[in-house]
Write a protein that holds these residues in place. Structure first.
Motif, mmCIF file in Angstrom:
data_model
loop_
_atom_site.group_PDB
_atom_site.id
_atom_site.type_symbol
_atom_site.label_atom_id
_atom_site.label_comp_id
_atom_site.label_asym_id
_atom_site.label_seq_id
_atom_site.Cartn_x
_atom_site.Cartn_y
_atom_site.Cartn_z
ATOM 1 N N ILE A 521 4.566 1.979 5.157
ATOM 2 C CA ILE A 521 4.063 2.772 4.039
ATOM 3 C C ILE A 521 3.279 1.890 3.061
ATOM 4 O O ILE A 521 2.213 2.264 2.571
ATOM 5 C CB ILE A 521 5.230 3.485 3.338
ATOM 6 N N LEU A 522 3.778 0.690 2.794
ATOM 7 C CA LEU A 522 3.081 -0.202 1.865
ATOM 8 C C LEU A 522 1.741 -0.679 2.425
ATOM 9 O O LEU A 522 0.784 -0.873 1.668
ATOM 10 C CB LEU A 522 3.960 -1.402 1.527
ATOM 11 N N LEU A 523 1.674 -0.891 3.729
ATOM 12 C CA LEU A 523 0.396 -1.301 4.321
ATOM 13 C C LEU A 523 -0.649 -0.195 4.169
ATOM 14 O O LEU A 523 -1.821 -0.471 3.880
ATOM 15 C CB LEU A 523 0.598 -1.650 5.795
ATOM 16 N N LEU A 524 -0.236 1.055 4.335
ATOM 17 C CA LEU A 524 -1.152 2.168 4.099
ATOM 18 C C LEU A 524 -1.541 2.244 2.623
ATOM 19 O O LEU A 524 -2.674 2.582 2.286
ATOM 20 C CB LEU A 524 -0.501 3.479 4.533
ATOM 21 N N ALA A 525 -0.612 1.906 1.755
ATOM 22 C CA ALA A 525 -0.893 1.945 0.321
ATOM 23 C C ALA A 525 -2.000 0.965 -0.066
ATOM 24 O O ALA A 525 -2.748 1.224 -1.014
ATOM 25 C CB ALA A 525 0.377 1.653 -0.466
ATOM 26 N N CYS A 526 -2.099 -0.156 0.634
ATOM 27 C CA CYS A 526 -3.160 -1.137 0.336
ATOM 28 C C CYS A 526 -4.539 -0.508 0.496
ATOM 29 O O CYS A 526 -5.437 -0.703 -0.337
ATOM 30 C CB CYS A 526 -3.019 -2.353 1.249
ATOM 31 N N TYR A 527 -4.717 0.260 1.558
ATOM 32 C CA TYR A 527 -5.995 0.949 1.778
ATOM 33 C C TYR A 527 -6.245 1.975 0.683
ATOM 34 O O TYR A 527 -7.359 2.095 0.156
ATOM 35 C CB TYR A 527 -5.978 1.625 3.155
ATOM 36 N N ALA A 528 -5.202 2.717 0.319
ATOM 37 C CA ALA A 528 -5.355 3.739 -0.713
ATOM 38 C C ALA A 528 -5.735 3.126 -2.059
ATOM 39 O O ALA A 528 -6.540 3.690 -2.810
ATOM 40 C CB ALA A 528 -4.048 4.536 -0.843
ATOM 41 N N ILE A 529 -5.168 1.965 -2.376
ATOM 42 C CA ILE A 529 -5.485 1.289 -3.641
ATOM 43 C C ILE A 529 -6.965 0.955 -3.724
ATOM 44 O O ILE A 529 -7.646 1.245 -4.724
ATOM 45 C CB ILE A 529 -4.645 0.017 -3.801
ATOM 46 N N VAL A 530 -7.482 0.332 -2.677
ATOM 47 C CA VAL A 530 -8.898 -0.064 -2.676
ATOM 48 C C VAL A 530 -9.787 1.160 -2.786
ATOM 49 O O VAL A 530 -10.751 1.190 -3.566
ATOM 50 C CB VAL A 530 -9.223 -0.874 -1.408
ATOM 51 N N LYS A 531 -9.473 2.202 -2.027
ATOM 52 C CA LYS A 531 -10.291 3.413 -2.064
ATOM 53 C C LYS A 531 -10.252 4.057 -3.445
ATOM 54 O O LYS A 531 -11.263 4.559 -3.948
ATOM 55 C CB LYS A 531 -9.802 4.395 -1.009
ATOM 56 N N GLY A 532 -9.090 4.050 -4.076
ATOM 57 C CA GLY A 532 -8.984 4.630 -5.403
ATOM 58 C C GLY A 532 -9.694 3.822 -6.473
ATOM 59 O O GLY A 532 -10.336 4.376 -7.358
#
Length: 538
Positions: A521-532
């Motif tokens: 879940i945290l690895l997916l969150a890294c992508y979401a952070i950059v996109k946001g």
């Protein structure tokens, strides 16, 4: 369903996502129960009932629980050690990149937001929530463990971590390696784990208008599905990870507080005494829970910081002061030198070090990350991303280095220079008190150490219950007090169940088993952070 790529307008205004938030809020609307509870039924009911069943089964089958938990921990860390190490490296790299890129100029809460807390209050809450009990428990024991293995056993195995072999019989190099390995576990990597979760929550809650809950992080990836069962699963995993990560720390705290009371006052340590200690401290935590974030957690965190600073200052002054000051800079150099080898998931590392220490630590930090991350997010509105990461990543890491240098370095000096082997022979939970026993005012400082463990225990319990309650209430930060009381009580019950059902091995197994799925879940969150962040005004 709207196109996920269009969730934000080019100027960074959250027009589309505001609409989605209204839809999402309807879908995760918490329901008012007969006792005034304001709960989000799928997450609250699934996590609550599962945890009740876990406590019951663990207490009912204590003899079988111990071997099961020990086998579980060993299996997960031996198979997935490379995965934990690789993921933690990704988190550190992402944080360092965000500090130096223009994305660091984004302000959490919008361009006009201002911080709610002073630096002193903010730092106190960051540090008390992040590592309090762990630093007390491992501040002396871990440096000694790595020093001893580097000095005596470094060349013992052809599969051992290569630098360890070079330290066999060399006290100076063994000390450098021991401190480098310790700092590795308490420096950039764990704080990067916390920073990723906290930054993601703050960004999508304060800047995008989404509920303050873990599922909100994944809107850029899953779109409207975060308001359905995809989001329910994410939030439920966050509850499990938080509760078991907290229980691990509370169990360590109970073990050490009991050991200190026995060492200082001769009180016999039994399972019954551990249970009563957890019950007593949980009762104190309930008072802070009822008082709320500002009146309870903030004040206790500031008290904690003062007491911890006094103990650290005392050890630095009456201990080998020159060695501690020089050691701080030398240990930073050793940490930088050996960091590539220590963090290499496919390098020649001793299995006991990589699996028994590093993989467990990373799983423990990850299981703690929903709790610490959400707590940090709640107190960090108004900070820029660069300021936020610098303060969450760099400053606490430096404090951890100095803490380990002072406590661990003093203990190693007692062994090397004074021949005081009692500190190395003592059990993990006793090493702090045995080290303090060789310094002036030992009775006072040992008692202060016990108080610190207990207060760290309380701050972890009350802030953890606030976070779990926020998740199970669908992201609400002002849910009814009875819900916070419920979770604070069950944190204590889970810690009791794990201690009685397998001791420290069971506590570690709980952290590892919940940390594994949450790593994905945290690895997916890294992508979401950059996109946001890309769509935010700077």
């Amino acid at each position: 369903m709207s196109d996920q790529a269009d969730m934000l307008s080019p100027d960074g205004e959250a027009n589309v996502i505001d609409t989605e938030y209204e839809v999402g809020q309807d879908n995760i609307q918490a329901s008012i129960g007969p006792f005034g509870l304001d709960i989000h039924n799928p997450v609250f009911m699934i996590s609550g009932l599962t945890i009740v069943a876990f406590v019951f089964l663990t207490l009912a089958f204590q003899e079988a629980a111990g071997p099961f938990f020990n086998d579980l921990r060993g299996t997960i860390t031996s198979i997935f050690d490379w995965f934990f190490l690789s993921a933690a490296n990704v988190f550190v790299i992402l944080c360092l990149v965000l500090i130096v890129t223009p994305l660091g100029k984004v302000r959490l809460g919008g361009t006009e937001a201002v911080p709610e807390y002073s630096y002193s209050g903010w730092f106190a809450m960051l540090f008390a929530a992040g590592m309090g009990i762990g630093l007390m428990f491992y501040g002396v024991s871990e440096p000694i463990s790595h020093f001893s293995s580097s000095f005596a056993e470094g060349a013992g195995s052809p599969d051992s971590w290569a630098p360890l072999a070079g330290a066999a019989g060399d006290q100076t190099e063994a000390q450098r390696l021991g401190m480098a390995a310790t700092i590795f576990h308490w420096g950039l990597h764990p704080w990067a784990i916390y920073a990723v979760v906290a930054l993601a929550l703050a960004l999508f809650s304060y800047n995008k208008g989404l509920p303050l809950t873990i599922r909100s992080i994944f809107y850029p990836i899953f779109g409207e599905r975060v308001w359905g069962w995809t989001g329910h699963i994410i939030d439920t995993l966050a509850v499990f990870a938080t509760l078991f990560g907290l229980a691990t720390s509370l169990g360590f705290g109970a073990e050490q507080a009991n050991a200190g009371l026995e060492f200082l006052f001769g009180w016999t340590v039994t399972d019954t005494s551990k249970v009563f200690l957890i019950i007593g401290i949980t009762a104190v935590a309930l008072i802070s829970v009822v008082a709320g974030l500002d009146a309870g957690v903030k004040r206790l965190s500031e008290i904690n910081m003062v007491l911890a600073a006094l103990l650290l200052l005392f050890v630095t002054i009456v201990g080998p002061t020159g060695e501690i000051i020089r050691g701080f800079f030398a240990n930073l150099g050793a940490y930088a030198e050996y960091l590539p080898s220590l963090s290499n998931p496919f390098g020649r590392a001793d299995d006991n070090f990589r699996q028994g220490w590093t993989a467990f630590y990373w799983a423990w930090w990850i299981s703690w990350s929903p709790f610490v991350g959400m707590f940090i997010a709640r107190v960090s509105r108004g900070r820029t991303v660069r300021e936020f990461i610098t303060c969450v990543l760099i400053i606490p890491s430096l404090v951890s280095v100095f803490w380990m240098t002072a406590f661990g370095g003093t203990a190693i000096s007692q062994i090397v220079n004074d021949g005081y082997t009692a500190v190395s022979d003592a059990s993990l939970e006793l090493k702090l008190f045995v080290m303090l026993d060789q310094l002036p005012l030992a009775q006072i400082t040992s008692f202060l150490g016990i108080v610190l463990v207990i207060v760290f225990f309380v701050t972890s319990s009350d802030s953890g219950s606030l976070v779990i309650d926020t998740i199970t209430a669908g992201g609400k930060v002002d849910a009814p007090v009875p819900q916070r009381v419920f979770w604070a009580c069950f944190e204590g019950l889970v810690a009791i169940a794990l201690l009685l059902g397998g001791g420290l091995g069971a506590l570690q197994a709980a952290a590892v088993s919940t940390g594994l799925p949450f790593t994905l879940i945290l690895l997916l969150a890294c992508y979401a952070i950059v996109k946001g962040l890309i769509t935010e005004p700077r």
